[in-house]
Design a protein around this motif. Structure first.
Motif, PDB file in Angstrom:
ATOM      1  N   LYS A   1       0.801  -1.222   0.000  1.00 26.12           N
ATOM      2  CA  LYS A   1       0.000   0.000   0.000  1.00 26.12           C
ATOM      3  C   LYS A   1       0.837   1.277   0.000  1.00 26.12           C
ATOM      4  O   LYS A   1       0.482   2.250  -0.637  1.00 26.12           O
ATOM      5  CB  LYS A   1      -0.923   0.017   1.228  1.00 26.12           C
ATOM      6  CG  LYS A   1      -1.934  -1.094   1.223  1.00 26.12           C
ATOM      7  CD  LYS A   1      -2.743  -1.083   2.497  1.00 26.12           C
ATOM      8  CE  LYS A   1      -3.628  -2.308   2.562  1.00 26.12           C
ATOM      9  NZ  LYS A   1      -4.103  -2.571   3.905  1.00 26.12           N
ATOM     10  N   ASN A   2       1.934   1.273   0.754  1.00 26.70           N
ATOM     11  CA  ASN A   2       2.685   2.507   0.946  1.00 26.70           C
ATOM     12  C   ASN A   2       4.192   2.232   0.968  1.00 26.70           C
ATOM     13  O   ASN A   2       4.827   2.323   2.015  1.00 26.70           O
ATOM     14  CB  ASN A   2       2.225   3.156   2.267  1.00 26.70           C
ATOM     15  CG  ASN A   2       2.810   4.524   2.447  1.00 26.70           C
ATOM     16  OD1 ASN A   2       3.292   5.129   1.514  1.00 26.70           O
ATOM     17  ND2 ASN A   2       2.777   5.008   3.684  1.00 26.70           N
ATOM     18  N   PRO A   3       4.805   1.905  -0.195  1.00 30.39           N
ATOM     19  CA  PRO A   3       6.251   1.613  -0.192  1.00 30.39           C
ATOM     20  C   PRO A   3       7.076   2.852   0.171  1.00 30.39           C
ATOM     21  O   PRO A   3       6.823   3.939  -0.323  1.00 30.39           O
ATOM     22  CB  PRO A   3       6.538   1.155  -1.622  1.00 30.39           C
ATOM     23  CG  PRO A   3       5.332   1.464  -2.417  1.00 30.39           C
ATOM     24  CD  PRO A   3       4.209   1.780  -1.491  1.00 30.39           C
ATOM     25  N   LYS A   4       8.030   2.643   1.093  1.00 33.94           N
ATOM     26  CA  LYS A   4       8.864   3.752   1.568  1.00 33.94           C
ATOM     27  C   LYS A   4      10.316   3.605   1.139  1.00 33.94           C
ATOM     28  O   LYS A   4      10.974   4.579   0.836  1.00 33.94           O
ATOM     29  CB  LYS A   4       8.809   3.819   3.098  1.00 33.94           C
ATOM     30  CG  LYS A   4       7.455   4.130   3.649  1.00 33.94           C
ATOM     31  CD  LYS A   4       7.484   4.103   5.164  1.00 33.94           C
ATOM     32  CE  LYS A   4       6.081   4.077   5.698  1.00 33.94           C
ATOM     33  NZ  LYS A   4       5.806   3.017   6.616  1.00 33.94           N
ATOM     34  N   ILE A   5      10.829   2.379   1.170  1.00 32.40           N
ATOM     35  CA  ILE A   5      12.251   2.151   0.893  1.00 32.40           C
ATOM     36  C   ILE A   5      12.462   2.013  -0.617  1.00 32.40           C
ATOM     37  O   ILE A   5      11.836   1.192  -1.267  1.00 32.40           O
ATOM     38  CB  ILE A   5      12.762   0.887   1.625  1.00 32.40           C
ATOM     39  CG1 ILE A   5      12.622   1.067   3.133  1.00 32.40           C
ATOM     40  CG2 ILE A   5      14.206   0.597   1.232  1.00 32.40           C
ATOM     41  CD1 ILE A   5      12.970  -0.167   3.938  1.00 32.40           C
ATOM     42  N   GLU A   6      13.335   2.842  -1.140  1.00 32.61           N
ATOM     43  CA  GLU A   6      13.685   2.828  -2.557  1.00 32.61           C
ATOM     44  C   GLU A   6      14.971   2.026  -2.724  1.00 32.61           C
ATOM     45  O   GLU A   6      16.032   2.465  -2.278  1.00 32.61           O
ATOM     46  CB  GLU A   6      13.873   4.266  -3.043  1.00 32.61           C
ATOM     47  CG  GLU A   6      14.073   4.410  -4.513  1.00 32.61           C
ATOM     48  CD  GLU A   6      12.759   4.479  -5.281  1.00 32.61           C
ATOM     49  OE1 GLU A   6      12.808   4.166  -6.474  1.00 32.61           O
ATOM     50  OE2 GLU A   6      11.732   4.842  -4.703  1.00 32.61           O
ATOM     51  N   LEU A   7      14.870   0.853  -3.349  1.00 30.40           N
ATOM     52  CA  LEU A   7      16.043  -0.003  -3.541  1.00 30.40           C
ATOM     53  C   LEU A   7      16.839   0.444  -4.754  1.00 30.40           C
ATOM     54  O   LEU A   7      16.268   0.958  -5.723  1.00 30.40           O
ATOM     55  CB  LEU A   7      15.616  -1.457  -3.743  1.00 30.40           C
ATOM     56  CG  LEU A   7      15.071  -2.202  -2.546  1.00 30.40           C
ATOM     57  CD1 LEU A   7      14.666  -3.608  -2.948  1.00 30.40           C
ATOM     58  CD2 LEU A   7      16.066  -2.263  -1.423  1.00 30.40           C
ATOM     59  N   PRO A   8      18.184   0.213  -4.732  1.00 31.34           N
ATOM     60  CA  PRO A   8      18.980   0.457  -5.941  1.00 31.34           C
ATOM     61  C   PRO A   8      18.479  -0.446  -7.071  1.00 31.34           C
ATOM     62  O   PRO A   8      17.939  -1.515  -6.820  1.00 31.34           O
ATOM     63  CB  PRO A   8      20.405   0.070  -5.523  1.00 31.34           C
ATOM     64  CG  PRO A   8      20.396   0.093  -4.037  1.00 31.34           C
ATOM     65  CD  PRO A   8      18.999  -0.220  -3.613  1.00 31.34           C
ATOM     66  N   GLU A   9      18.659  -0.018  -8.288  1.00 30.76           N
ATOM     67  CA  GLU A   9      18.190  -0.786  -9.452  1.00 30.76           C
ATOM     68  C   GLU A   9      18.825  -2.165  -9.511  1.00 30.76           C
ATOM     69  O   GLU A   9      19.972  -2.344  -9.108  1.00 30.76           O
ATOM     70  CB  GLU A   9      18.533  -0.037 -10.740  1.00 30.76           C
ATOM     71  CG  GLU A   9      17.744   1.239 -10.929  1.00 30.76           C
ATOM     72  CD  GLU A   9      16.256   0.997 -11.053  1.00 30.76           C
ATOM     73  OE1 GLU A   9      15.845   0.077 -11.769  1.00 30.76           O
ATOM     74  OE2 GLU A   9      15.493   1.749 -10.421  1.00 30.76           O
ATOM     75  N   LYS A  10      18.050  -3.134 -10.044  1.00 30.08           N
ATOM     76  CA  LYS A  10      18.565  -4.504 -10.169  1.00 30.08           C
ATOM     77  C   LYS A  10      19.669  -4.588 -11.210  1.00 30.08           C
ATOM     78  O   LYS A  10      20.686  -5.188 -10.997  1.00 30.08           O
ATOM     79  CB  LYS A  10      17.435  -5.481 -10.518  1.00 30.08           C
ATOM     80  CG  LYS A  10      16.650  -5.893  -9.331  1.00 30.08           C
ATOM     81  CD  LYS A  10      15.838  -7.116  -9.654  1.00 30.08           C
ATOM     82  CE  LYS A  10      15.073  -7.508  -8.425  1.00 30.08           C
ATOM     83  NZ  LYS A  10      15.257  -8.840  -8.000  1.00 30.08           N
ATOM     84  N   THR A  11      19.430  -4.028 -12.377  1.00 32.09           N
ATOM     85  CA  THR A  11      20.445  -4.089 -13.427  1.00 32.09           C
ATOM     86  C   THR A  11      20.677  -2.689 -13.973  1.00 32.09           C
ATOM     87  O   THR A  11      19.737  -1.942 -14.218  1.00 32.09           O
ATOM     88  CB  THR A  11      20.002  -4.998 -14.604  1.00 32.09           C
ATOM     89  OG1 THR A  11      18.744  -4.538 -15.070  1.00 32.09           O
ATOM     90  CG2 THR A  11      19.889  -6.435 -14.155  1.00 32.09           C
TER      91      THR A  11
END
Length: 105
Positions: A90-100
């Protein structure tokens, strides 16, 4: 859920500053605890769990079981501390580094 080593390293750095919010004791992983983990992951995305001395189960096995039951990823297991991650629906907060990343020319 699979994490790249870069994503895992990023989540580990975030996990350094958080305190364990759950403890696994001699009753191990109960359905109630799994339900609580699930709701905490939805709210926080990244949680730390402490395995108490009176729990005789292996922390690595507990981490794998908990991740499977909550559909999350094991970020790390150090001693008796487990870190789990699952993006919020519903509410994503953590922005992960790109996979590729493609090589820049």
């Amino acid at each position: 859920m699979e994490l790249t080593s870069k994503q895992r390293a990023y989540l580990k750095s975030l996990a350094n500053s958080i305190e364990p919010i759950f403890q696994i004791g001699k009753s191990s992983l109960t359905p109630e605890l799994v339900s609580s983990l699930d709701s905490a992951l939805e709210k926080r995305e990244l949680i730390k769990i402490s395995v108490l001395k009176n729990c005789f189960d292996d922390p690595n096995e507990l981490a794998d079981i908990a991740a499977g039951r909550t559909r999350s990823a094991v970020v790390q297991v150090i001693g008796k501390k487990i870190v789990l991650y699952r993006p919020s629906k519903k509410n994503p907060k953590i922005e992960l580094p790109e996979k590729t990343k493609k090589a820049a020319k």
